[in-house]
Design a protein around this motif. Structure first.
Motif, PDB file in Angstrom:
ATOM      1  N   GLN A 111      67.105 -87.224  58.308  1.00 20.41           N
ATOM      2  CA  GLN A 111      67.193 -86.938  59.488  1.00 20.41           C
ATOM      3  C   GLN A 111      68.383 -86.802  60.271  1.00 20.41           C
ATOM      4  O   GLN A 111      68.733 -86.005  61.412  1.00 20.41           O
ATOM      5  CB  GLN A 111      66.743 -88.527  60.147  1.00 20.41           C
ATOM      6  N   VAL A 113      72.049 -85.488  61.455  1.00 13.53           N
ATOM      7  CA  VAL A 113      72.419 -83.784  61.923  1.00 13.53           C
ATOM      8  C   VAL A 113      73.735 -83.629  60.930  1.00 13.53           C
ATOM      9  O   VAL A 113      74.645 -84.291  60.929  1.00 13.53           O
ATOM     10  CB  VAL A 113      72.980 -83.820  63.219  1.00 13.53           C
ATOM     11  N   THR A 392      66.306 -86.127  67.451  1.00 10.75           N
ATOM     12  CA  THR A 392      67.366 -86.474  66.675  1.00 10.75           C
ATOM     13  C   THR A 392      67.947 -87.859  67.572  1.00 10.75           C
ATOM     14  O   THR A 392      67.404 -88.217  68.518  1.00 10.75           O
ATOM     15  CB  THR A 392      68.486 -85.610  66.829  1.00 10.75           C
ATOM     16  N   TYR A 428      70.170 -78.961  61.749  1.00  7.04           N
ATOM     17  CA  TYR A 428      69.488 -80.253  61.882  1.00  7.04           C
ATOM     18  C   TYR A 428      67.864 -80.136  61.970  1.00  7.04           C
ATOM     19  O   TYR A 428      67.249 -78.705  62.134  1.00  7.04           O
ATOM     20  CB  TYR A 428      69.678 -80.964  63.081  1.00  7.04           C
TER      21      TYR A 428
END
Length: 536
Positions: A111, A113, A392, A428
């Motif tokens: 997950q 970034v 995110t 991402y």
């Protein structure tokens, strides 16, 4: 296929290997479902044959693309390779199994970034622990009310409009220790708290944006919690029948399209119509009291995300804004309202929220002060086909799409010299996150992102930043063959308060040109708002 069957199969595919004791039950369930579906399919084909629906090979040819998609899905669905699952999504972005493919991607991909290696130096970033201006330098309206022993509330039946942000720092030894206003009022012997009213995101602040909030009973106090973001967004006469005073205490973020101020305005209107006084407990504007920017709301664009004819960033505290709403009659029937404001002590207009101070998320996706500071600009991306960072843990501080070229866009953005920020290249994958974003835009796709790095919190101009970013990405979309940028032009008009933003972006105007177009109307607004300011 019935919805419950889809849900069962999806959970089965995503789950870990079941224990042996459950395998037999799963197989029996799948067999029963398969027999049932085959029976339904045979009946349907029989009916079609009788009615002459199956009359030519044309229908067989039309079913061929579906068979190709099905074969493709069968070839990748058991894969642990993100590339194979993405190959299906690239070919069938809206396919029958697209949602399931994205869910599988979410399960097997990380997950985080990823910041690209050529990102700007981190040495320019502010050191949070060294930032001046601790929050202890001011006392909120609610804290001052508690210090007075709630004398203003004595012998009154109180209705409180609030949420999880109504925290009080009452421990002089440790200002980090907080207590919720509801708990303090409920324990006060001279206060009769009769009902709690809650805005979007609910009492706990965990309901996803746009989702209805249910009325219920508070487990801790036994008080009724009445939703103002469900069947009604304005307190009804019945809701107010046992209330002598409405009190409002919610931490706002100073942005017109953040809906807490709409809730306040409609509650003020209901109080005026019922002859009930309205008392606002003031809190800081995290953006400070000097930054005012963005288009004024035009009457035709009025909605719950834009109730009042004010700029996007209004530069007022919640108490000052309440005085403006009444004084300028920004809603009907407010002239008779008995409005008072419990003022803060020690807050000044030059104060932005200290970045070294812990931030209590005001809503699921305003989970950091960085998000709150950038939201007046990056919030506009909610009306585009670009992901705005939902999905995110850093929403509204990053935007992304598959077609963005880092090599082309990042240097152009940094050359603009926007105050207080720099831009970094990132990659991402938006994921489904409970309460924050169940289905974020472009979920499961690996995006080329633009990370906004704040280098000077006092200098950031978020609305100007947002329109500059929109302008540059509109330019990039055209360069890449006319990629779609605006998915909801009408919603962009609602958030911007005008259709002029969409028109100017379509004409190729730069961010600085667009910002110049609202300066005169902001100057006029500043003259009006000056009459309602409570702090220097």
């Amino acid at each position: 296929m019935p919805l419950e069957d889809d849900t069962f199969i999806t959970s089965f595919l995503l789950a870990a290997e079941p224990p042996p004791s459950q395998k037999r039950k799963l197989k029996q369930h799948m067999c029963r479902q398969t027999i049932f579906k085959l029976h339904i399919m045979l009946c349907c084909f029989a009916m079609m044959a009788v009615t002459g629906a199956i009359t030519s090979n044309a229908d067989d040819r039309r079913s061929y693309p579906w068979q190709v998609e099905l074969n493709h899905w069968k070839s990748v669905k058991g894969s642990r390779s993100p590339e194979q699952l993405r190959s299906y999504l690239v070919r069938y972005p809206d396919g029958t199994f697209a949602a399931l493919a994205r869910a599988l991607l979410q399960k097997i991909e990380p997950q985080e970034v990823t910041v690209m290696p050529h990102a700007p130096s981190l040495a320019k970033r502010p050191v949070r622990d060294a930032m001046p201006g601790a929050i202890e330098s001011w006392v909120t309206g609610a804290e001052r009310l508690a210090q007075s022993g709630f004398s203003e509330l004595t012998a009154k039946r109180i209705g409180l409009i609030t949420n999880h942000t109504a925290l009080l720092r009452l421990d002089d030894r440790d200002p980090r220790v907080t207590t919720h206003l509801v708990d303090v009022l409920h324990q006060a012997k001279n206060v009769n708290l009769t009902a709690i009213f809650v805005p979007e995101h609910g009492f706990r602040g965990t309901v996803e944006a746009g989702k209805s909030v249910r009325s219920k009973t508070d487990d801790k106090t036994g008080l009724p919690i009445r939703s103002l973001y469900g069947k009604t967004r304005k307190p009804t006469r019945r809701m107010l029948s046992n209330i002598d005073l409405l009190v409002f205490d919610i931490q706002d973020i100073g942005v017109r399209f953040y809906t807490y101020i709409s809730t306040m305005g409609l509650a003020m209107q209901a109080a005026a119509e019922a002859g009930i006084p309205f008392h606002v407990l003031d809190r800081p504007n995290p953006l400070g009291g000097e930054y005012v920017s963005g288009f004024m709301l035009e009457p035709n664009e009025r909605s719950f995300v834009g109730q009042f004819e004010i700029p996007i960033a209004h530069g007022m505290t919640i108490g000052e804004l309440a005085l403006l709403i009444k004084g300028e009659q920004l809603l009907p029937n407010l002239s008779t309202l008995n409005l008072t404001v419990g003022q803060m002590q020690g807050w000044q207009r030059s104060m932005r929220w200290p970045p070294n101070q812990p931030w209590n998320p005001t809503s699921p996706n305003i989970n950091t002060f960085d998000a709150a500071l950038l939201y007046p600009g990056t919030g506009l991306f909610e009306a585009t086909a670009i992901n705005e960072g939902r999905g995110t843990q850093i929403p509204f501080t990053v935007v992304g799409a598959e077609w963005i070229s880092h090599k082309a866009v990042i240097p152009r953005l940094n050359q603009l010299g926007l105050p207080g920020v720099e831009f970094e290249a990132t990659k991402y994958v938006p994921k489904s996150i409970k309460s924050m974003a169940a289905l974020p835009r472009l979920m499961g796709r690996r995006l080329n992102g633009i990370k906004i790095v704040i280098t000077d919190y006092d200098k950031v101009q978020p609305v100007e930043l947002g329109v500059a970013l929109l302008s540059e990405l509109r330019r990039e979309a055209r360069r890449r063959g006319g990629k779609r940028l605006f998915s909801k032009p009408a919603w962009l008009a609602r958030m911007a308060g005008t259709r002029r933003l969409y028109k100017q972006l379509s004409q190729g105007r730069s961010g600085s040109q667009i910002a110049a177009s609202w300066r005169d109307e902001v100057a006029k607004f500043n003259k009006v708002r000056a009459r309602y300011l409570l702090y220097k």
